[in-house]
Every structure is written in structure tokens, then in C-alpha cells.
Design a protein around this motif. Sequence first.
Motif: not given
Length: 190
Positions: A131-146
Motif C-alpha cells: 500500500h505504498g509505504a517504504e518498509v524497513t524490517l528490523i529483526v533480532r535473529s539472523a534469518a526469518l523464523s521457521d
Amino acid sequence: MEFFSTPDLIEIGGYPFPIQGYKPTREEAVEYYRGVAAQEKLDIRLYERVTDVRGTAGSFTVVTDRNEYRARNVIVSIGFFDEPNLLDVPGEDLPKVTHYYREPYPYVQQKVAVIGARNSAAKAALDCYRHGAEVTLIVRSAALSDKVKYWIKPDLANRIKEGSIRAYFSTTVQEIRSASLVLRTGGGPV
Ligand SMILES: Cc1cc2nc3c(=O)[nH]c(=O)nc-3n(C[C@H](O)[C@H](O)[C@H](O)COP(=O)(O)OP(=O)(O)OC[C@H]3O[C@@H](n4cnc5c(N)ncnc54)[C@H](O)[C@@H]3O)c2cc1C
């Protein structure tokens, strides 16, 4: 938001739950449960907060901000969504910070940081991006969780891979400022 399950898995009391799509939306589910409650004439006390439960099995007193009730048995089903995990960092109380995601429209053409990458964060990040936002994801772990659902994870992973959503892994938030965030990354502060 959308439920993860198909309607047959969340039907209750033998009431069918027909929907147009594949998975029910929040509105469809709330309306379905409201209808079941009305049909079953459930005695529901809305806007009444339980403040104390006393007694022992067979003889309980439930105290609310309006009444007291006697009950032989009590089932506590207060969930956990009322209590967000706070980051406990400076700036978390700024009015631009929210611990609940409702819809993408306030974030159109805005820069949005989504902190965390489990299911709700993943869905919020994808929804804001679409929907037109500029998104930054900040993640504690080294990869996306299972634990991210199998149909959400590849969508998010591919958006990150193609650069549509920027992601910082192994990163925590140190401070939230009025127009920026200070991140603690493996390569030092950003
Ligand atoms: C995006 C999303 C999709 C989901 N999809 C699915 C799915 O497809 N299938 C599935 O099985 N689960 C799904 N879940 C999980 C499911 O929503 C929860 O497991 C479920 O809602 C938990 O039910 P609950 O009654 O324990 O708590 P909740 O639904 O959180 O309800 C707790 C209620 O208790 C009230 N309460 C709290 N404290 C008090 C108090 N002191 N006095 C009075 N009332 C109080 C709260 O206001 C709230 O209304 C999903 C969750 C999310 C976020």
C-alpha cells in the motif's frame, strides 16, 4: 487481518461459516462469532473488567469493576494480545510508535520501520509495502523464523531478496527518535 485457518477449522457449535474467499477476514470472523453468540443467547457482559478471582474449586467469587459473581468453575481465557512485548528503549512512547497494527493507510508514502519478523510483523510489513509505504524490517535473529507461516515466509523473503523491503538481521533497536531510529547491528550502530 486475515485468519490463518480456513473457516471449517474455526467453526463452532455446528454453525456453518460461509465466506467468499479462502480465509476469513477479521470482520467476517467477528461477525460470525457475534451471530453464534446471539443465536445461542449467550449471557455476555461487555465492557466489564475482571479485577479479582477468589475462592477455591466449587466456590469462586469473580470480582469485576461493576459486579461480583459466584461460580462453581471459572475458565480464564484472557489471551495474550492485550499485552505487547515492550522494547523498553528511549522513544518507544512517541506518538508515531504503535504496538498494534490495524491497517496500512496511515503509512502510505511514509517510511515505516517494522520491528520483529514473526507472523504479525511479516503480514504488516507486506501489507504496508503493498500500500505504498517504504518498509524497513528490523529483526533480532539472523534469518526469518521457521514459525512464519509457510505461505507468508516466501513472499516476505522474496520481497527482501529483490530489495522491495529492506531488512536488517541480527539487529536490535537502541533508540527511536522523531525522524530516525538508532540500530545496533553486527557491523556497529546505524
Ligand atoms: C493475524 C492472526 C491470525 C490468527 N489466525 C488464527 C487461525 O486461523 N486459527 C486459530 O486457531 N488461531 C488464530 N490466531 C490465534 C487466535 O486469534 C488466538 O489464539 C485466540 O484469539 C486466543 O483466544 P483467547 O480467547 O485465549 O484470547 P483473545 O482472543 O486474545 O481474547 C481475550 C479477551 O479477554 C479480554 N480480557 C483480558 N483481560 C481481561 C480482564 N481482566 N477482564 C475481562 N476481559 C479481559 C480481552 O479484552 C479479550 O477480549 C490468529 C491470531 C492472529 C493475530
